[in-house]
Design a protein around this motif. Structure first.
Motif, PDB file in Angstrom:
ATOM      1  N   LYS A   1       0.821  -1.212   0.000  1.00  9.76           N
ATOM      2  CA  LYS A   1       0.000   0.000   0.000  1.00  9.76           C
ATOM      3  C   LYS A   1       0.857   1.265   0.000  1.00  9.76           C
ATOM      4  O   LYS A   1       0.567   2.216  -0.717  1.00  9.76           O
ATOM      5  CB  LYS A   1      -0.926  -0.007   1.218  1.00  9.76           C
TER       6      LYS A   1
ATOM      7  N   GLU B   1       0.741   4.412  -2.680  1.00 10.61           N
ATOM      8  CA  GLU B   1       0.541   5.810  -2.291  1.00 10.61           C
ATOM      9  C   GLU B   1       1.637   6.706  -2.865  1.00 10.61           C
ATOM     10  O   GLU B   1       1.359   7.815  -3.326  1.00 10.61           O
ATOM     11  CB  GLU B   1       0.474   5.916  -0.769  1.00 10.61           C
TER      12      GLU B   1
ATOM     13  N   LYS C   1     -11.288  -5.805  -7.093  1.00 12.66           N
ATOM     14  CA  LYS C   1     -11.595  -4.373  -7.179  1.00 12.66           C
ATOM     15  C   LYS C   1     -10.650  -3.624  -6.244  1.00 12.66           C
ATOM     16  O   LYS C   1     -10.376  -4.070  -5.139  1.00 12.66           O
ATOM     17  CB  LYS C   1     -13.044  -4.108  -6.771  1.00 12.66           C
ATOM     18  N   LEU C   2     -10.151  -2.497  -6.699  1.00 17.81           N
ATOM     19  CA  LEU C   2      -9.187  -1.712  -5.925  1.00 17.81           C
ATOM     20  C   LEU C   2      -9.698  -0.307  -5.674  1.00 17.81           C
ATOM     21  O   LEU C   2     -10.370   0.277  -6.521  1.00 17.81           O
ATOM     22  CB  LEU C   2      -7.860  -1.622  -6.677  1.00 17.81           C
ATOM     23  N   GLN C   3      -9.335   0.217  -4.520  1.00 20.17           N
ATOM     24  CA  GLN C   3      -9.618   1.611  -4.196  1.00 20.17           C
ATOM     25  C   GLN C   3      -8.431   2.446  -4.661  1.00 20.17           C
ATOM     26  O   GLN C   3      -7.285   2.039  -4.493  1.00 20.17           O
ATOM     27  CB  GLN C   3      -9.779   1.764  -2.676  1.00 20.17           C
ATOM     28  N   HIS C   4      -8.725   3.594  -5.226  1.00 20.83           N
ATOM     29  CA  HIS C   4      -7.671   4.526  -5.584  1.00 20.83           C
ATOM     30  C   HIS C   4      -8.246   5.931  -5.593  1.00 20.83           C
ATOM     31  O   HIS C   4      -9.457   6.108  -5.692  1.00 20.83           O
ATOM     32  CB  HIS C   4      -7.015   4.176  -6.924  1.00 20.83           C
TER      33      HIS C   4
ATOM     34  N   LYS D   1      -9.530   9.531  -6.707  1.00 16.32           N
ATOM     35  CA  LYS D   1     -10.142  10.034  -7.937  1.00 16.32           C
ATOM     36  C   LYS D   1      -9.154  10.984  -8.597  1.00 16.32           C
ATOM     37  O   LYS D   1      -8.676  11.916  -7.965  1.00 16.32           O
ATOM     38  CB  LYS D   1     -11.445  10.761  -7.633  1.00 16.32           C
TER      39      LYS D   1
ATOM     40  N   SER E   1      -7.992   1.934 -12.901  1.00 23.23           N
ATOM     41  CA  SER E   1      -7.701   0.540 -12.551  1.00 23.23           C
ATOM     42  C   SER E   1      -8.409  -0.390 -13.519  1.00 23.23           C
ATOM     43  O   SER E   1      -9.404  -0.024 -14.131  1.00 23.23           O
ATOM     44  CB  SER E   1      -8.113   0.234 -11.105  1.00 23.23           C
TER      45      SER E   1
ATOM     46  N   HIS F   1      -9.777  -4.404 -13.613  1.00 22.57           N
ATOM     47  CA  HIS F   1     -10.083  -5.630 -12.862  1.00 22.57           C
ATOM     48  C   HIS F   1     -10.030  -6.790 -13.860  1.00 22.57           C
ATOM     49  O   HIS F   1     -10.826  -6.847 -14.792  1.00 22.57           O
ATOM     50  CB  HIS F   1     -11.465  -5.497 -12.224  1.00 22.57           C
TER      51      HIS F   1
END
Length: 152
Positions: free
Chosen positions: A12, A16, A36-39, A41, A47, A49
């Motif tokens: 992580k 970042e 699924k990934l958080q990133h 905006k 991303s 998938h």
């Protein structure tokens, strides 16, 4: 130039650093993973998938990269594929792969794979450290400074 992140196993803290770098130098960055990934905006960050399975994300990156792109990965075959297509690869511990060192790393990886396959317990890599984070950030900065200068 695009940065591709082999995101399934990327720490992580490295993601970042990459998110901030993409914004700072306004370069597209794509995370590729089988979940699924958080990133953040951003117009520079997206991303993909991919389906579950061994090396699916790696294959996607190699299939979609262009010469000059950079992959962030600890996967030696992916690094070799990037270099073969005229791209670059940087592992999360700050090692920039070259045509010379990726061949050596691939040979060592294959030998270790054979040893594990025959039952030898080889252990894993050491825990990710602050020194690794700093080595990565420094190498990324050197890479971007050099290659963005060449593009302009």
């Amino acid at each position: 130039m695009r940065i591709w992140i082999d995101a399934d196993a990327c720490p992580k803290v490295i993601k970042e650093i990459l998110f901030r770098a993409a914004e700072r130098v306004q370069i597209p960055l794509t995370l590729v993973a089988n979940m699924k990934l958080q990133h953040p905006k951003s117009i520079y960050i997206d991303s993909v998938h991919v389906a579950a399975g061994a090396d699916v994300a790696d294959a996607y990156i190699v299939d979609h990269c262009e010469p000059g792109d950079l992959a962030i990965t600890a996967d030696i075959p992916l690094a070799a594929g990037m270099i073969e297509k005229g791209g670059f690869a940087l592992n999360p511990r700050g090692e920039l792969y070259t045509p010379d060192n990726v061949r050596r790393a691939l040979s060592i990886r294959n030998m270790m794979d054979e040893m594990r396959g025959s039952g030898v317990i080889t252990g894993g890599p050491p825990a990710f450290s602050n020194a690794d984070r700093m080595a990565f950030a420094n190498q990324l900065d050197r890479f971007l400074t050099k290659h963005l200068k060449e593009l302009s």
